[in-house]
Design a protein around this motif. Structure first.
Motif, PDB file in Angstrom:
ATOM      1  N   PHE A   1       0.807  -1.218   0.000  1.00  0.00           N
ATOM      2  CA  PHE A   1       0.000   0.000   0.000  1.00  0.00           C
ATOM      3  C   PHE A   1       0.844   1.274   0.000  1.00  0.00           C
ATOM      4  N   GLN A   2       2.089   1.159  -0.364  1.00  0.00           N
ATOM      5  CA  GLN A   2       2.953   2.333  -0.381  1.00  0.00           C
ATOM      6  C   GLN A   2       2.461   3.390  -1.372  1.00  0.00           C
ATOM      7  N   TRP A   3       1.750   2.948  -2.393  1.00  0.00           N
ATOM      8  CA  TRP A   3       1.259   3.886  -3.398  1.00  0.00           C
ATOM      9  C   TRP A   3       0.292   4.912  -2.817  1.00  0.00           C
ATOM     10  N   LEU A   4      -0.313   4.587  -1.661  1.00  0.00           N
ATOM     11  CA  LEU A   4      -1.254   5.513  -1.032  1.00  0.00           C
ATOM     12  C   LEU A   4      -0.568   6.711  -0.386  1.00  0.00           C
ATOM     13  N   GLU A   5       0.759   6.685  -0.277  1.00  0.00           N
ATOM     14  CA  GLU A   5       1.489   7.789   0.344  1.00  0.00           C
ATOM     15  C   GLU A   5       1.612   8.995  -0.575  1.00  0.00           C
ATOM     16  N   ASN A   6       1.351   8.807  -1.851  1.00  0.00           N
ATOM     17  CA  ASN A   6       1.478   9.903  -2.816  1.00  0.00           C
ATOM     18  C   ASN A   6       0.136  10.607  -2.986  1.00  0.00           C
ATOM     19  N   TRP A   7      -0.096  11.655  -2.198  1.00  0.00           N
ATOM     20  CA  TRP A   7      -1.390  12.329  -2.229  1.00  0.00           C
ATOM     21  C   TRP A   7      -1.636  13.062  -3.547  1.00  0.00           C
ATOM     22  N   ASP A   8      -0.583  13.369  -4.287  1.00  0.00           N
ATOM     23  CA  ASP A   8      -0.761  14.062  -5.569  1.00  0.00           C
ATOM     24  C   ASP A   8      -1.290  13.127  -6.662  1.00  0.00           C
ATOM     25  N   ASP A   9      -1.292  11.836  -6.397  1.00  0.00           N
ATOM     26  CA  ASP A   9      -1.791  10.861  -7.364  1.00  0.00           C
ATOM     27  C   ASP A   9      -3.321  10.922  -7.396  1.00  0.00           C
ATOM     28  N   PRO A  10      -3.946  11.179  -8.557  1.00  0.00           N
ATOM     29  CA  PRO A  10      -5.412  11.224  -8.642  1.00  0.00           C
ATOM     30  C   PRO A  10      -6.076   9.936  -8.174  1.00  0.00           C
ATOM     31  N   LEU A  11      -5.405   8.802  -8.333  1.00  0.00           N
ATOM     32  CA  LEU A  11      -5.967   7.537  -7.860  1.00  0.00           C
ATOM     33  C   LEU A  11      -6.058   7.502  -6.337  1.00  0.00           C
ATOM     34  N   VAL A  12      -5.066   8.090  -5.669  1.00  0.00           N
ATOM     35  CA  VAL A  12      -5.080   8.141  -4.202  1.00  0.00           C
ATOM     36  C   VAL A  12      -6.199   9.064  -3.728  1.00  0.00           C
ATOM     37  N   GLN A  13      -6.358  10.177  -4.387  1.00  0.00           N
ATOM     38  CA  GLN A  13      -7.417  11.112  -4.019  1.00  0.00           C
ATOM     39  C   GLN A  13      -8.796  10.475  -4.223  1.00  0.00           C
ATOM     40  N   ALA A  14      -8.960   9.735  -5.325  1.00  0.00           N
ATOM     41  CA  ALA A  14     -10.233   9.066  -5.583  1.00  0.00           C
ATOM     42  C   ALA A  14     -10.498   7.990  -4.550  1.00  0.00           C
ATOM     43  N   TRP A  15      -9.454   7.242  -4.159  1.00  0.00           N
ATOM     44  CA  TRP A  15      -9.601   6.199  -3.127  1.00  0.00           C
ATOM     45  C   TRP A  15     -10.041   6.828  -1.799  1.00  0.00           C
ATOM     46  N   SER A  16      -9.414   7.948  -1.428  1.00  0.00           N
ATOM     47  CA  SER A  16      -9.753   8.616  -0.180  1.00  0.00           C
ATOM     48  C   SER A  16     -11.191   9.119  -0.202  1.00  0.00           C
ATOM     49  N   ALA A  17     -11.604   9.707  -1.318  1.00  0.00           N
ATOM     50  CA  ALA A  17     -12.976  10.221  -1.422  1.00  0.00           C
ATOM     51  C   ALA A  17     -13.995   9.091  -1.297  1.00  0.00           C
ATOM     52  N   ALA A  18     -13.703   7.939  -1.913  1.00  0.00           N
ATOM     53  CA  ALA A  18     -14.621   6.797  -1.834  1.00  0.00           C
ATOM     54  C   ALA A  18     -14.717   6.265  -0.413  1.00  0.00           C
ATOM     55  N   GLN A  19     -13.589   6.199   0.294  1.00  0.00           N
ATOM     56  CA  GLN A  19     -13.596   5.745   1.684  1.00  0.00           C
ATOM     57  C   GLN A  19     -14.407   6.694   2.565  1.00  0.00           C
ATOM     58  N   ASN A  20     -14.218   7.987   2.347  1.00  0.00           N
ATOM     59  CA  ASN A  20     -14.952   8.973   3.140  1.00  0.00           C
ATOM     60  C   ASN A  20     -16.451   8.879   2.881  1.00  0.00           C
ATOM     61  N   GLU A  21     -16.817   8.707   1.632  1.00  0.00           N
ATOM     62  CA  GLU A  21     -18.238   8.598   1.293  1.00  0.00           C
ATOM     63  C   GLU A  21     -18.866   7.367   1.932  1.00  0.00           C
ATOM     64  N   PHE A  22     -18.137   6.246   1.895  1.00  0.00           N
ATOM     65  CA  PHE A  22     -18.626   5.009   2.511  1.00  0.00           C
ATOM     66  C   PHE A  22     -18.828   5.189   4.019  1.00  0.00           C
ATOM     67  N   ALA A  23     -17.820   5.778   4.680  1.00  0.00           N
ATOM     68  CA  ALA A  23     -17.904   5.973   6.128  1.00  0.00           C
ATOM     69  C   ALA A  23     -19.026   6.935   6.489  1.00  0.00           C
ATOM     70  N   ARG A  24     -19.185   7.999   5.703  1.00  0.00           N
ATOM     71  CA  ARG A  24     -20.204   8.999   6.002  1.00  0.00           C
ATOM     72  C   ARG A  24     -21.607   8.404   5.906  1.00  0.00           C
ATOM     73  N   GLU A  25     -21.833   7.575   4.885  1.00  0.00           N
ATOM     74  CA  GLU A  25     -23.152   6.964   4.713  1.00  0.00           C
ATOM     75  C   GLU A  25     -23.528   6.119   5.921  1.00  0.00           C
ATOM     76  N   TYR A  26     -22.596   5.320   6.425  1.00  0.00           N
ATOM     77  CA  TYR A  26     -22.894   4.469   7.568  1.00  0.00           C
ATOM     78  C   TYR A  26     -23.065   5.277   8.853  1.00  0.00           C
ATOM     79  N   LEU A  27     -22.179   6.245   9.070  1.00  0.00           N
ATOM     80  CA  LEU A  27     -22.265   7.021  10.298  1.00  0.00           C
ATOM     81  C   LEU A  27     -23.546   7.835  10.360  1.00  0.00           C
ATOM     82  N   ASP A  28     -23.942   8.428   9.231  1.00  0.00           N
ATOM     83  CA  ASP A  28     -25.144   9.258   9.222  1.00  0.00           C
ATOM     84  C   ASP A  28     -26.419   8.443   9.402  1.00  0.00           C
ATOM     85  N   ALA A  29     -26.383   7.159   9.067  1.00  0.00           N
ATOM     86  CA  ALA A  29     -27.576   6.320   9.153  1.00  0.00           C
ATOM     87  C   ALA A  29     -27.724   5.615  10.499  1.00  0.00           C
ATOM     88  N   LEU A  30     -26.751   5.738  11.374  1.00  0.00           N
ATOM     89  CA  LEU A  30     -26.812   5.045  12.662  1.00  0.00           C
ATOM     90  C   LEU A  30     -27.830   5.690  13.587  1.00  0.00           C
TER      91      LEU A  30
END
Length: 364
Positions: A43-72
């Motif tokens: 997972f070393q590739w996740l250390e490069n925040w300038d990589d658009p793939l890393v930014q997309a991965w982070s946004a997807a994780q945040n969206e997933f977490a937000r959906e669950y937290l808001d529905a609790l």
């Protein structure tokens, strides 16, 4: 048995996490060799925040977490209660110092975003204190912070390191204790996130010694937050005229803490080598010369002034739990040291960024 709302929430989070899967994380193995040992990191590739793939991965994780937290269940109630607690107008005080009859302290008082400096004439009547330096007023955005402060010996001035935006890159501002007005020139680059900072006034309050980070083009860009040295600033002078004292041969990463004599202009500089727990000690004598009295391998971990300006050292040489030795100020060499407190079953604990030295034991 009572079950708190937070416990219910955490349980619901655990159940939700068990029933759903977060967005997949791609494995991209990278092999590095450290001291002859190969280490694979998928997972070393996740250390490069300038990589658009890393930014997309982070946004997807945040969206997933937000959906669950808001529905609790109970989320809104917990959010409301947490906001009430966070905004509660409770008061607390820390970093209390006394100078010439004035009592200084840092006060935290929500909903103000940043703690601020107050001054009073009595510790028994904190309600009589007045605000001396308030970063919330100096910077309404809430981005300015007090790193530390040092009152002058005569109690008329206070030097305050102020940094912005969480950088800990602090410039020293001098304030009049009686009027609260900023006075004299600002001394830049005294505190830093790498090695902190320190300041010590002359006895006559005419100026101060301070830790100075590189300025301008004195160092390469990658070294600007390292190589701290000791300079002296005379009040009323521009900081560009400050005089060098010591530190040109200090290691790249060093942390300097000053200890002042209660009766003279003698000064101690305790210098830590990086964060490795090795310290050197330097004494500034009355004539202005600096003398090294302990090196990094001498197992000295703290120094301060004792009676008659003799130098007191906390030593771990042949004493893993620590002992206190005393050097005569007129002959401050380790070979002339006498033991004041020998090693015992208790451990001597010091706070490097402060003057405290104590015996660590339940009975002390």
């Amino acid at each position: 048995m009572k079950i708190s709302a937070l416990a219910i929430l955490f349980g619901a989070v655990a159940c939700a996490a068990a029933l759903a899967k977060p967005p997949a994380t791609e494995n991209k193995p990278v092999v590095d060799t450290y001291h002859g040992v190969k280490v694979t990191d998928p997972f070393q590739w996740l250390e490069n925040w300038d990589d658009p793939l890393v930014q997309a991965w982070s946004a997807a994780q945040n969206e997933f977490a937000r959906e669950y937290l808001d529905a609790l269940p109970g989320v809104e109630q917990i959010r409301k209660r947490a906001a009430e607690i966070y905004k509660a107008e409770t008061e607390s005080y820390f970093d209390v110092q006394v100078a010439a009859g004035h009592v200084f302290a840092i006060k935290r008082q929500p909903p103000k975003q940043q703690p601020f400096l107050i001054v009073s004439e009595s510790v028994e009547h904190p309600e009589s204190a007045r605000v001396l330096v308030d970063p919330n007023t100096l910077d309404p955005t809430g981005g300015t912070t007090i790193d530390w402060y040092v009152p002058s010996p005569n109690g008329g001035l206070v030097a305050v390191s102020l940094s912005k935006g969480g950088t800990e890159s602090g410039d020293v501002h001098v304030f009049d204790v009686f009027t609260g007005e900023q006075t004299y020139s600002v001394v830049p680059r005294v505190n830093g996130g790498t090695a902190g900072g320190s300041l010590a006034w002359k006895k006559d309050s005419s100026g101060f010694y301070y830790t100075r980070y590189p300025r301008g083009d004195e160092r390469k860009p990658e070294d600007m937050d390292f190589y701290t040295q000791v300079f002296f600033h005379k009040l009323g002078e521009d900081s560009s005229k400050d005089t060098y004292e010591i530190g040109s041969d200090f290691p790249r990463i060093n942390e300097i803490q000053f200890e002042t004599s209660p009766s003279s202009d003698r000064l101690l500089a305790v210098v830590q080598y990086g964060d490795g727990g090795k310290f050197a000690v330097y004494l500034r004598e009355l004539e202005g010369q600096w003398k090294q009295i302990a090196d990094y391998d001498d197992r000295i971990i703290h120094a301060f002034f004792g009676p008659g300006d003799d130098v007191m050292l906390v030593s771990r040489r042949d004493a893993p739990r620590g002992k206190i030795i005393r050097l005569p100020v007129l002959n401050p060499v380790l070979g002339a040291a006498t033991t004041v407190i020998p090693e015992c079953e208790d451990s001597i604990v010091t706070d490097f960024m402060g003057p405290s030295t104590m015996l660590a034991h339940a009975g002390h």
